[in-house]
Design an enzyme around this catalytic site. Sequence first.
Site, PDB file in Angstrom:
ATOM      1  N   GLU A  82       8.063 -15.534 -10.276  1.00  0.00           N
ATOM      2  CA  GLU A  82       7.241 -14.220  -9.953  1.00  0.00           C
ATOM      3  C   GLU A  82       6.743 -13.367 -11.041  1.00  0.00           C
ATOM      4  O   GLU A  82       5.442 -12.680 -10.901  1.00  0.00           O
ATOM      5  CB  GLU A  82       8.028 -13.303  -8.795  1.00  0.00           C
ATOM      6  CG  GLU A  82       9.068 -12.626  -9.413  1.00  0.00           C
ATOM      7  CD  GLU A  82       9.760 -11.911  -8.120  1.00  0.00           C
ATOM      8  OE1 GLU A  82       9.315 -11.658  -7.488  1.00  0.00           O
ATOM      9  OE2 GLU A  82      10.889 -11.837  -8.419  1.00  0.00           O
ATOM     10  N   GLU A 122      17.661 -17.834  -7.391  1.00  0.00           N
ATOM     11  CA  GLU A 122      17.501 -16.221  -7.868  1.00  0.00           C
ATOM     12  C   GLU A 122      16.685 -16.380  -9.348  1.00  0.00           C
ATOM     13  O   GLU A 122      15.680 -15.735  -9.695  1.00  0.00           O
ATOM     14  CB  GLU A 122      18.610 -15.275  -7.668  1.00  0.00           C
ATOM     15  CG  GLU A 122      18.102 -13.998  -7.990  1.00  0.00           C
ATOM     16  CD  GLU A 122      16.856 -13.038  -7.343  1.00  0.00           C
ATOM     17  OE1 GLU A 122      16.403 -13.752  -6.260  1.00  0.00           O
ATOM     18  OE2 GLU A 122      16.860 -12.053  -7.802  1.00  0.00           O
ATOM     19  N   LYS A 178      12.787 -15.210 -10.041  1.00  0.00           N
ATOM     20  CA  LYS A 178      12.563 -14.299 -10.950  1.00  0.00           C
ATOM     21  C   LYS A 178      11.416 -14.900 -12.107  1.00  0.00           C
ATOM     22  O   LYS A 178      10.530 -14.024 -12.369  1.00  0.00           O
ATOM     23  CB  LYS A 178      13.618 -13.807 -11.965  1.00  0.00           C
ATOM     24  CG  LYS A 178      14.654 -12.897 -11.169  1.00  0.00           C
ATOM     25  CD  LYS A 178      14.360 -11.582 -11.057  1.00  0.00           C
ATOM     26  CE  LYS A 178      13.526 -11.472  -9.565  1.00  0.00           C
ATOM     27  NZ  LYS A 178      14.179 -11.155  -8.388  1.00  0.00           N
ATOM     28  N   ASN A 182      -1.855   2.090   5.585  1.00  0.00           N
ATOM     29  CA  ASN A 182      -0.980   1.187   5.137  1.00  0.00           C
ATOM     30  C   ASN A 182      -0.338   0.312   6.374  1.00  0.00           C
ATOM     31  O   ASN A 182       0.165   0.860   7.332  1.00  0.00           O
ATOM     32  CB  ASN A 182       0.410   1.627   4.401  1.00  0.00           C
ATOM     33  CG  ASN A 182       1.414   0.781   4.331  1.00  0.00           C
ATOM     34  OD1 ASN A 182       2.674   1.150   4.325  1.00  0.00           O
ATOM     35  ND2 ASN A 182       1.309  -0.554   4.353  1.00  0.00           N
ATOM     36  N   GLY A 183      -0.864  -0.929   6.371  1.00  0.00           N
ATOM     37  CA  GLY A 183      -0.516  -1.766   7.660  1.00  0.00           C
ATOM     38  C   GLY A 183      -1.626  -2.784   7.940  1.00  0.00           C
ATOM     39  O   GLY A 183      -2.575  -3.028   7.088  1.00  0.00           O
ATOM     40  N   LYS A 199       5.855  -4.600  -3.747  1.00  0.00           N
ATOM     41  CA  LYS A 199       7.379  -4.405  -3.473  1.00  0.00           C
ATOM     42  C   LYS A 199       7.930  -4.196  -2.458  1.00  0.00           C
ATOM     43  O   LYS A 199       9.134  -4.905  -1.690  1.00  0.00           O
ATOM     44  CB  LYS A 199       7.979  -3.294  -4.517  1.00  0.00           C
ATOM     45  CG  LYS A 199       9.521  -3.146  -4.323  1.00  0.00           C
ATOM     46  CD  LYS A 199       9.863  -2.849  -5.987  1.00  0.00           C
ATOM     47  CE  LYS A 199      11.481  -3.071  -5.750  1.00  0.00           C
ATOM     48  NZ  LYS A 199      11.797  -4.357  -6.214  1.00  0.00           N
ATOM     49  N   HIS A 231      18.323 -36.791  -5.538  1.00  0.00           N
ATOM     50  CA  HIS A 231      17.730 -37.262  -4.292  1.00  0.00           C
ATOM     51  C   HIS A 231      16.249 -37.080  -4.557  1.00  0.00           C
ATOM     52  O   HIS A 231      15.473 -36.963  -3.394  1.00  0.00           O
ATOM     53  CB  HIS A 231      18.440 -36.620  -3.209  1.00  0.00           C
ATOM     54  CG  HIS A 231      19.937 -36.810  -2.922  1.00  0.00           C
ATOM     55  ND1 HIS A 231      20.198 -38.130  -2.439  1.00  0.00           N
ATOM     56  CD2 HIS A 231      20.838 -36.200  -3.178  1.00  0.00           C
ATOM     57  CE1 HIS A 231      21.663 -38.129  -2.582  1.00  0.00           C
ATOM     58  NE2 HIS A 231      22.032 -36.903  -3.023  1.00  0.00           N
ATOM     59  N   TRP A 276      -2.696  -2.887  -1.615  1.00  0.00           N
ATOM     60  CA  TRP A 276      -2.261  -4.142  -1.716  1.00  0.00           C
ATOM     61  C   TRP A 276      -3.128  -4.867  -0.644  1.00  0.00           C
ATOM     62  O   TRP A 276      -2.970  -4.598   0.540  1.00  0.00           O
ATOM     63  CB  TRP A 276      -0.788  -4.355  -1.506  1.00  0.00           C
ATOM     64  CG  TRP A 276      -0.301  -5.868  -1.753  1.00  0.00           C
ATOM     65  CD1 TRP A 276      -0.048  -6.512  -3.075  1.00  0.00           C
ATOM     66  CD2 TRP A 276      -0.258  -7.128  -0.676  1.00  0.00           C
ATOM     67  NE1 TRP A 276       0.369  -7.900  -2.646  1.00  0.00           N
ATOM     68  CE2 TRP A 276       0.121  -7.867  -1.436  1.00  0.00           C
ATOM     69  CE3 TRP A 276      -0.414  -7.154   0.706  1.00  0.00           C
ATOM     70  CZ2 TRP A 276       0.444  -9.296  -0.677  1.00  0.00           C
ATOM     71  CZ3 TRP A 276      -0.083  -8.119   1.138  1.00  0.00           C
ATOM     72  CH2 TRP A 276       0.156  -9.296   0.535  1.00  0.00           C
ATOM     73  N   CYS A 305       0.858  -1.198  -0.064  1.00  0.00           N
ATOM     74  CA  CYS A 305      -0.154   0.060  -0.039  1.00  0.00           C
ATOM     75  C   CYS A 305       0.893   1.272   0.016  1.00  0.00           C
ATOM     76  O   CYS A 305       1.828   1.366   0.604  1.00  0.00           O
ATOM     77  CB  CYS A 305      -1.069   0.187   1.236  1.00  0.00           C
ATOM     78  SG  CYS A 305      -1.975  -1.226   1.273  1.00  0.00           S
ATOM     79  N   ARG A 315       4.075  -0.583  -4.492  1.00  0.00           N
ATOM     80  CA  ARG A 315       3.610  -1.062  -3.386  1.00  0.00           C
ATOM     81  C   ARG A 315       2.346  -1.861  -3.307  1.00  0.00           C
ATOM     82  O   ARG A 315       2.122  -2.223  -2.238  1.00  0.00           O
ATOM     83  CB  ARG A 315       3.549   0.245  -2.219  1.00  0.00           C
ATOM     84  CG  ARG A 315       4.872   0.991  -2.317  1.00  0.00           C
ATOM     85  CD  ARG A 315       4.673   2.168  -1.211  1.00  0.00           C
ATOM     86  NE  ARG A 315       4.555   1.642   0.248  1.00  0.00           N
ATOM     87  CZ  ARG A 315       5.511   1.464   0.954  1.00  0.00           C
ATOM     88  NH1 ARG A 315       6.772   1.745   0.688  1.00  0.00           N
ATOM     89  NH2 ARG A 315       5.341   1.213   2.315  1.00  0.00           N
TER      90      ARG A 315
HETATM   91  C1  F6R Z   1      11.663 -10.701  -5.402  1.00  0.00           C
HETATM   92  C2  F6R Z   1      11.539  -9.486  -4.583  1.00  0.00           C
HETATM   93  C3  F6R Z   1      11.190 -10.093  -3.168  1.00  0.00           C
HETATM   94  C4  F6R Z   1      11.946  -9.247  -2.091  1.00  0.00           C
HETATM   95  C5  F6R Z   1      11.554  -9.434  -0.626  1.00  0.00           C
HETATM   96  C6  F6R Z   1      12.642  -8.674   0.160  1.00  0.00           C
HETATM   97  O1  F6R Z   1      11.979 -10.115  -6.877  1.00  0.00           O
HETATM   98  O2  F6R Z   1      11.689  -8.484  -4.814  1.00  0.00           O
HETATM   99  O3  F6R Z   1      11.304 -11.547  -2.884  1.00  0.00           O
HETATM  100  O4  F6R Z   1      13.336  -9.595  -2.292  1.00  0.00           O
HETATM  101  O5  F6R Z   1      10.268  -9.120  -0.564  1.00  0.00           O
HETATM  102  O6  F6R Z   1      12.363  -7.288   0.005  1.00  0.00           O
HETATM  103  P1  F6R Z   1      13.443  -6.398   0.745  1.00  0.00           P
HETATM  104  O7  F6R Z   1      14.735  -6.671   0.022  1.00  0.00           O
HETATM  105  O8  F6R Z   1      12.811  -5.058   0.205  1.00  0.00           O
HETATM  106  O9  F6R Z   1      13.372  -6.676   2.251  1.00  0.00           O
END
Ligand code: F6R
Length: 614
Positions: A494, A487, A491, A101-102, A609, A510, A75, A2, A27
Amino acid sequence: MCGIVGYIGQRDAYPILIKGLKRLEYRGYDSAGVAIINRGRELNVYKTKGKVSDLEHFVEDKDVSGTIGIAHTRWATHGEPCTENAHPHYSQTKRLALIHNGIIENYASLKNKLQAKGYTFQSSTDTEVLVQLIEFIQTSHELNLLTAVQLALQEVIGAYAIAVLDKENPNQIIAARKSSPLVVGIGEGEFFLASDATPIVEYTDKVVYLDDGEIAVIRRDEKLKVVNLDNVECPHDVKTVTMNLGQLEKGGYPHFMLKEIFEQPDCIRDCMRGRINVEADNVVLSAVIDYKKQLLSAKRFIIVACGTSWHAALIGKHLIESLCRIPVEVEYASEFRYHNPVIDADDVVIAISQSGETADTLAAVELAKSRGAFIYGICNAIGSSIPRATHTGSYIHVGPEIGVASTKAFTGQVTVLAMLALSMAKEKNSIDNHTFVNIVKELQQIPEKMEEVLKENEHIAQLAKIFTYAKNCIYLGRGYSYPVALEGALKLKEISYIHAEGYPAAEMKHGPIALVDEEMPVVVIAPHDDLYEKVLSNVQEVKARKGRVIAFVSKGDQMISQIADTCIELPDTMDCLTPLIATVPLQMLAYHIAVCKGKNVDQPRNLAKSVTVE
Ligand code: F6R
């Protein structure tokens, strides 16, 4: 999670609020809304399901005049994404409007109490409970808004950044924070309010970051006042923020994610600037100089993080253990905080977070601090909550990351971890000078090598077309390439919604090898490092089961390239720096597959994010 924006001043609030929401859309983006008090003292709330652009269409024929307003992009936590649950929420008599937000954790009991007094609710959110509670307190005791907010927040358990408007007082916004970020921008005769500084920087560079438990009393033509819930005035520092506005635009790229992938060589240069002394082949992190004693006497490091940052943490573990010979544990922040971890005063806890706002990471920091550990933050967002909660740290300096899938922050985090390991190893004498100089020299070559990798963009875009059919995908790597595999898989899932698993290559046999058939793309990260021969055997095992292997290998590879279905050659580098090179093509691969599948790359479904709720 949010985004919230507010404005009070001489200008029309609406365009400022909408632009601010667009900056904060990373956000959350399942619904959006604005509340504006017009000159006739009407408090108009407009909100709709969907993105900020949907809100713009929705208000086209509405009265959005007024010089005071608040706005929100959501969100969903409590209540599905729909117009009723969108913010702002009116109070019962529509005198107040509030954005939040929260999470209000005790919203159910508060709601029952209010319902018993005759209050009715339009939404299923926790937020509407708060605005009703504030109005109830305000009207039943004939209080001003500030006092009502203070009393209401004393009854609330949970996390919040809120902003409230009262149509009886069109010259004031009351905003409060606990565990969710809030920044006030101070202009000439005007104030701005936002979840981070990005909506503010084009109007003023003077900001105040609110701390937990603080309430900003923002009044037209008055100075900003900050008080706590007991109405004691809190001294506040006005900080100067510098941000290049170009960093907040797509700059000709179709998506922020692609722009951020391509920015990486420059980001890594910025991250190293002033920290690597070229002539002396030295690495200088001010935190290591200032807190040498705490860092070098540590018996153990614990790294806490979530998601992509957790993958960077795994690389940090390899780096610190191999260069400094200090044991390192890596923990998901969300698990760490709930398993009663053993933390001692001679532990150093490193918290890694792009946003600096991740609720679980912040809570892990607070827990470790309360047990006496020394806390080091590795963050991107300047002035965010985690850097302010830690004892020291290093910013990664890669600029705002707006695409929801993290790219440049990951390589920035790994770069800082490499510099941290190198500078501690040098201080500790756990590295010989020859190795130290070689790694430092190679680190300086990384941006150029990344540029070479970026030239593969078209090739990878073509390759991506073949893999859009896939429903599942496996990513394999060993050693430093194992977190890279994790990673790459993250990517892909998501942004393209293809199920993908990252695995240590040798673990395949395994269990996961049972999944391999001619339909299964297997992405292998196989640079020419110490484990190359082992990975070659793992690739053969996959090929023997007819898996389709896409291998990322070092330039001039002779063996894996012979058996893989597709091979992309990458510039050679030292083992410990491989993740900085090998992650980039995996970001590009995920990006192009998602584009081919027509997905919303910058705003993937269900994600946000900045994860400011647990
Ligand atoms: C993946 C992604 C998330 C963040 C995670 C932690 O692309 O962006 O997995 O890495 O939410 O976020 P931060 O780094 O802001 O604590």
